[in-house]
Write a protein that holds these residues in place. Sequence first.
Motif, mmCIF file in Angstrom:
data_model
loop_
_atom_site.group_PDB
_atom_site.id
_atom_site.type_symbol
_atom_site.label_atom_id
_atom_site.label_comp_id
_atom_site.label_asym_id
_atom_site.label_seq_id
_atom_site.Cartn_x
_atom_site.Cartn_y
_atom_site.Cartn_z
ATOM 1 N N ALA A 1 0.807 -1.215 0.000
ATOM 2 C CA ALA A 1 0.000 0.000 0.000
ATOM 3 C C ALA A 1 0.844 1.271 0.000
ATOM 4 N N VAL A 2 2.031 1.226 0.603
ATOM 5 C CA VAL A 2 2.876 2.410 0.732
ATOM 6 C C VAL A 2 4.319 2.008 0.468
ATOM 7 N N ILE A 3 5.002 2.822 -0.325
ATOM 8 C CA ILE A 3 6.428 2.614 -0.582
ATOM 9 C C ILE A 3 7.153 3.907 -0.232
ATOM 10 N N PHE A 4 8.131 3.805 0.659
ATOM 11 C CA PHE A 4 8.983 4.945 0.949
ATOM 12 C C PHE A 4 10.173 4.875 0.006
ATOM 13 N N ALA A 5 10.170 5.739 -0.982
ATOM 14 C CA ALA A 5 11.257 5.784 -1.946
ATOM 15 C C ALA A 5 12.332 6.731 -1.416
ATOM 16 N N THR A 6 13.573 6.383 -1.658
ATOM 17 C CA THR A 6 14.691 7.130 -1.087
ATOM 18 C C THR A 6 15.336 8.058 -2.102
ATOM 19 N N LEU A 7 16.183 8.903 -1.595
ATOM 20 C CA LEU A 7 17.165 9.640 -2.371
ATOM 21 C C LEU A 7 18.503 9.090 -1.896
ATOM 22 N N PHE A 8 19.295 8.556 -2.808
ATOM 23 C CA PHE A 8 20.563 7.942 -2.426
ATOM 24 C C PHE A 8 21.667 8.391 -3.358
ATOM 25 N N ALA A 9 22.690 8.980 -2.799
ATOM 26 C CA ALA A 9 23.899 9.331 -3.538
ATOM 27 C C ALA A 9 25.065 9.201 -2.571
ATOM 28 N N PRO A 10 26.009 8.339 -2.880
ATOM 29 C CA PRO A 10 27.135 8.126 -1.954
ATOM 30 C C PRO A 10 28.267 9.125 -2.206
ATOM 31 N N PRO A 11 29.009 9.466 -1.164
ATOM 32 C CA PRO A 11 30.255 10.189 -1.406
ATOM 33 C C PRO A 11 31.164 9.321 -2.272
ATOM 34 N N SER B 1 27.353 7.950 -11.758
ATOM 35 C CA SER B 1 27.135 9.382 -11.962
ATOM 36 C C SER B 1 26.500 10.085 -10.766
ATOM 37 N N LEU B 2 25.916 9.356 -9.821
ATOM 38 C CA LEU B 2 25.307 10.005 -8.670
ATOM 39 C C LEU B 2 26.274 10.165 -7.497
ATOM 40 N N VAL C 1 29.441 19.469 -2.357
ATOM 41 C CA VAL C 1 28.049 19.718 -1.971
ATOM 42 C C VAL C 1 27.191 19.986 -3.208
ATOM 43 N N GLU C 2 27.732 20.707 -4.155
ATOM 44 C CA GLU C 2 26.986 21.013 -5.382
ATOM 45 C C GLU C 2 26.668 19.739 -6.159
ATOM 46 N N GLN C 3 27.630 18.828 -6.245
ATOM 47 C CA GLN C 3 27.393 17.551 -6.933
ATOM 48 C C GLN C 3 26.350 16.724 -6.195
ATOM 49 N N ALA C 4 26.373 16.746 -4.874
ATOM 50 C CA ALA C 4 25.363 16.026 -4.093
ATOM 51 C C ALA C 4 23.978 16.602 -4.369
ATOM 52 N N ARG C 5 23.863 17.927 -4.337
ATOM 53 C CA ARG C 5 22.577 18.578 -4.617
ATOM 54 C C ARG C 5 22.074 18.185 -6.014
ATOM 55 N N ASP C 6 22.952 18.194 -7.000
ATOM 56 C CA ASP C 6 22.561 17.822 -8.365
ATOM 57 C C ASP C 6 22.104 16.365 -8.438
ATOM 58 N N ALA C 7 22.800 15.475 -7.717
ATOM 59 C CA ALA C 7 22.425 14.055 -7.718
ATOM 60 C C ALA C 7 21.039 13.866 -7.123
ATOM 61 N N LEU D 1 14.869 13.407 -7.629
ATOM 62 C CA LEU D 1 13.542 14.014 -7.464
ATOM 63 C C LEU D 1 12.847 14.175 -8.809
ATOM 64 N N ASP D 2 13.618 14.550 -9.835
ATOM 65 C CA ASP D 2 13.052 14.662 -11.183
ATOM 66 C C ASP D 2 12.503 13.314 -11.660
ATOM 67 N N VAL D 3 13.218 12.222 -11.359
ATOM 68 C CA VAL D 3 12.748 10.880 -11.738
ATOM 69 C C VAL D 3 11.407 10.583 -11.062
ATOM 70 N N TYR D 4 11.300 10.867 -9.757
ATOM 71 C CA TYR D 4 10.040 10.610 -9.054
ATOM 72 C C TYR D 4 8.912 11.465 -9.607
ATOM 73 N N ASN D 5 9.201 12.713 -9.932
ATOM 74 C CA ASN D 5 8.163 13.566 -10.531
ATOM 75 C C ASN D 5 7.729 13.033 -11.886
ATOM 76 N N GLN D 6 8.675 12.548 -12.696
ATOM 77 C CA GLN D 6 8.326 11.958 -13.990
ATOM 78 C C GLN D 6 7.472 10.694 -13.812
ATOM 79 N N LEU D 7 7.812 9.871 -12.839
ATOM 80 C CA LEU D 7 7.027 8.665 -12.585
ATOM 81 C C LEU D 7 5.577 9.020 -12.226
ATOM 82 N N VAL D 8 5.406 10.028 -11.391
ATOM 83 C CA VAL D 8 4.060 10.458 -11.005
ATOM 84 C C VAL D 8 3.319 10.999 -12.226
#
Length: 107
Positions: free
Chosen positions: A59-69, A79-80, A85-91, A96-103
Amino acid sequence: MSIIIDSHEDIACNILRFNRDYSLPVAETRRREFGSPIPALNFGDAMLGWPEYQAGQVAVIFATLFAPPLRYEKDPLFSLAYLTVEQARDAYKKQLDVYNQLVDQHP
């Protein structure tokens, strides 16, 4: 009535990293990835796709944001992974763009 909750899925990361299509059954994803380095980079085979979520009545899926140092990442071409900090923000923005596209594509 029971509610099934999946509390951790790296969906966007796996879409970007492995070009996975979560609308497919897991058997098809495994077939596509067989013989590739993807299972080793992902700690094993794909576990779920949309048909399996539906069959399990998740019924519910908690999808993550994951980007490793980058210093912790085994795959230097990932690529993620980030150094700054700027590269982390971009990743994270890419995910988030992927999740918005899925919706948008699957309301």
